[in-house]
Design an enzyme around this catalytic site. Sequence first.
Site, short mmCIF file in Angstrom:
data_model
loop_
_atom_site.label_atom_id
_atom_site.label_comp_id
_atom_site.label_asym_id
_atom_site.label_seq_id
_atom_site.Cartn_x
_atom_site.Cartn_y
_atom_site.Cartn_z
CE1 TYR A 166 9.97 4.22 -17.22
CE2 TYR A 166 9.35 2.41 -15.78
CZ TYR A 166 9.21 3.10 -16.96
OH TYR A 166 8.29 2.67 -17.88
NE ARG A 173 6.31 2.20 -12.00
CZ ARG A 173 6.19 1.36 -13.03
NH1 ARG A 173 6.43 1.80 -14.27
NH2 ARG A 173 5.86 0.11 -12.84
CG HIS A 204 5.84 -6.42 -19.00
ND1 HIS A 204 4.56 -6.09 -18.63
CD2 HIS A 204 5.73 -7.07 -20.18
CE1 HIS A 204 3.73 -6.49 -19.58
NE2 HIS A 204 4.40 -7.12 -20.51
CB CYS A 218 25.08 -0.69 -20.37
SG CYS A 218 26.20 0.38 -21.29
N GLY A 256 -4.66 -10.76 -10.86
CA GLY A 256 -4.43 -9.32 -10.74
C GLY A 256 -4.02 -8.61 -12.01
CB SER A 302 -6.75 -4.84 -16.53
OG SER A 302 -5.69 -4.46 -17.41
N1 APR Z 1 -6.58 -7.65 -5.69
C1 APR Z 1 -6.81 -8.25 -6.88
N2 APR Z 1 -6.88 -7.59 -8.06
C2 APR Z 1 -6.70 -6.25 -8.03
C3 APR Z 1 -6.47 -5.54 -6.82
C4 APR Z 1 -6.40 -6.30 -5.62
N3 APR Z 1 -6.18 -5.72 -4.43
N4 APR Z 1 -6.37 -4.21 -7.12
C5 APR Z 1 -6.52 -4.10 -8.46
N5 APR Z 1 -6.75 -5.31 -9.00
C6 APR Z 1 -6.96 -5.65 -10.41
C7 APR Z 1 -7.76 -4.62 -11.18
O1 APR Z 1 -9.13 -4.94 -11.11
C8 APR Z 1 -7.21 -4.79 -12.60
O2 APR Z 1 -7.95 -5.78 -13.31
O3 APR Z 1 -5.67 -5.68 -11.02
C9 APR Z 1 -5.79 -5.29 -12.39
C10 APR Z 1 -4.73 -4.24 -12.66
O4 APR Z 1 -4.79 -3.93 -14.03
P1 APR Z 1 -3.71 -2.94 -14.66
O5 APR Z 1 -3.61 -1.73 -13.80
O6 APR Z 1 -4.08 -2.79 -16.10
O7 APR Z 1 -2.33 -3.70 -14.52
P2 APR Z 1 -1.79 -4.88 -15.43
O8 APR Z 1 -2.92 -5.72 -15.95
O9 APR Z 1 -0.73 -5.56 -14.65
O10 APR Z 1 -1.11 -4.07 -16.66
C11 APR Z 1 -0.39 -4.87 -17.59
O11 APR Z 1 0.32 -2.84 -18.71
O12 APR Z 1 1.06 -0.73 -18.49
C12 APR Z 1 1.46 -2.01 -18.80
O13 APR Z 1 3.58 -2.92 -18.52
C13 APR Z 1 2.47 -2.48 -17.80
O14 APR Z 1 2.69 -4.69 -16.85
C14 APR Z 1 1.77 -3.64 -17.11
C15 APR Z 1 0.75 -4.07 -18.14
#
Ligand code: APR
Length: 235
Positions: free
Chosen positions: A51, A54, A109, A117, A176, A178
């Site tokens: 972290y 990040r 999240h 703490c 944005g 998945s």
């Molecule tokens: N514009 C639009 N969409 C995008 C772009 C972009 N430039 N780049 C990537 N994406 C899309 C991808 O196609 C994907 O569907 O954003 C999505 C990212 O998916 P993940 O990486 O799975 O992220 P997220 O869905 O936010 O993950 C949810 O999982 O690991 C945990 O806590 C973590 O909050 C996170 C949660």
Amino acid sequence: MIFILTGAGISQESGIPTFRDAGGLWEGENVEDVATPRGFARNPDRVLDFYNARRRNLLDPAVAPNAAHQALARLEAAVAARGGEVLLVTQNVDNLHERAGSKNLLHMHGEMLKARCQLCGEVMRWEGDLTRQSVCPSCAGPGRLRPHIVWFEEMPLYMPEIEQALNRCRLFVSVGTSGNVYPAAGFVSLARRAGADTLELNLERSLGASRFRDGRYGKASAIVPAWVDEVLGGQ
Ligand code: APR
């Protein structure tokens, strides 16, 4: 009320890696080791370092809100000016929505720039590295600070407010994400059940794409401002 859910994809063009795309944060990392309470108990330094890296990435001056973050902030202000409401619920732990001007915002999240703490429960702003030697400024307890991040197997934050909002929203928009992680991935179904219209804005069809009435695909910095302009009547 318009309910907007965002995920890592909205911050990708700002220089923050997503999780499951090629080169994403989970590539080469074992989620179990760096994003679970057990992983933190087993090897706190490994988790704190993950972290810290990040947090430094987020504080890089090159990392800034992109046109998608700005469009959502513009939408919130314009809808509020007409007496309406936009609620932005983000899975992201970056602060780009705030920096773009969004106000009605819930980080389900947690937040990268905060620590918590484990002794006194205090949540505080924390921009430097977090180590096992870090002392809580509130209770002076040594070495019991953790990132204010919701790990797997932990309950997301603000769920009562989120469920209440899903029951009364007339439009649910996902940007944005998945659709891999619950409960966020199930929000679209709750919104539909409450009669809301549903729209997915993403780079590609997500796992939950078929649950949305409509979907538009492309980079967030292009498709989100275009959609906001449409909603605001090009104002
Ligand atoms: N514009 C639009 N969409 C995008 C772009 C972009 N430039 N780049 C990537 N994406 C899309 C991808 O196609 C994907 O569907 O954003 C999505 C990212 O998916 P993940 O990486 O799975 O992220 P997220 O869905 O936010 O993950 C949810 O999982 O690991 C945990 O806590 C973590 O909050 C996170 C949660």
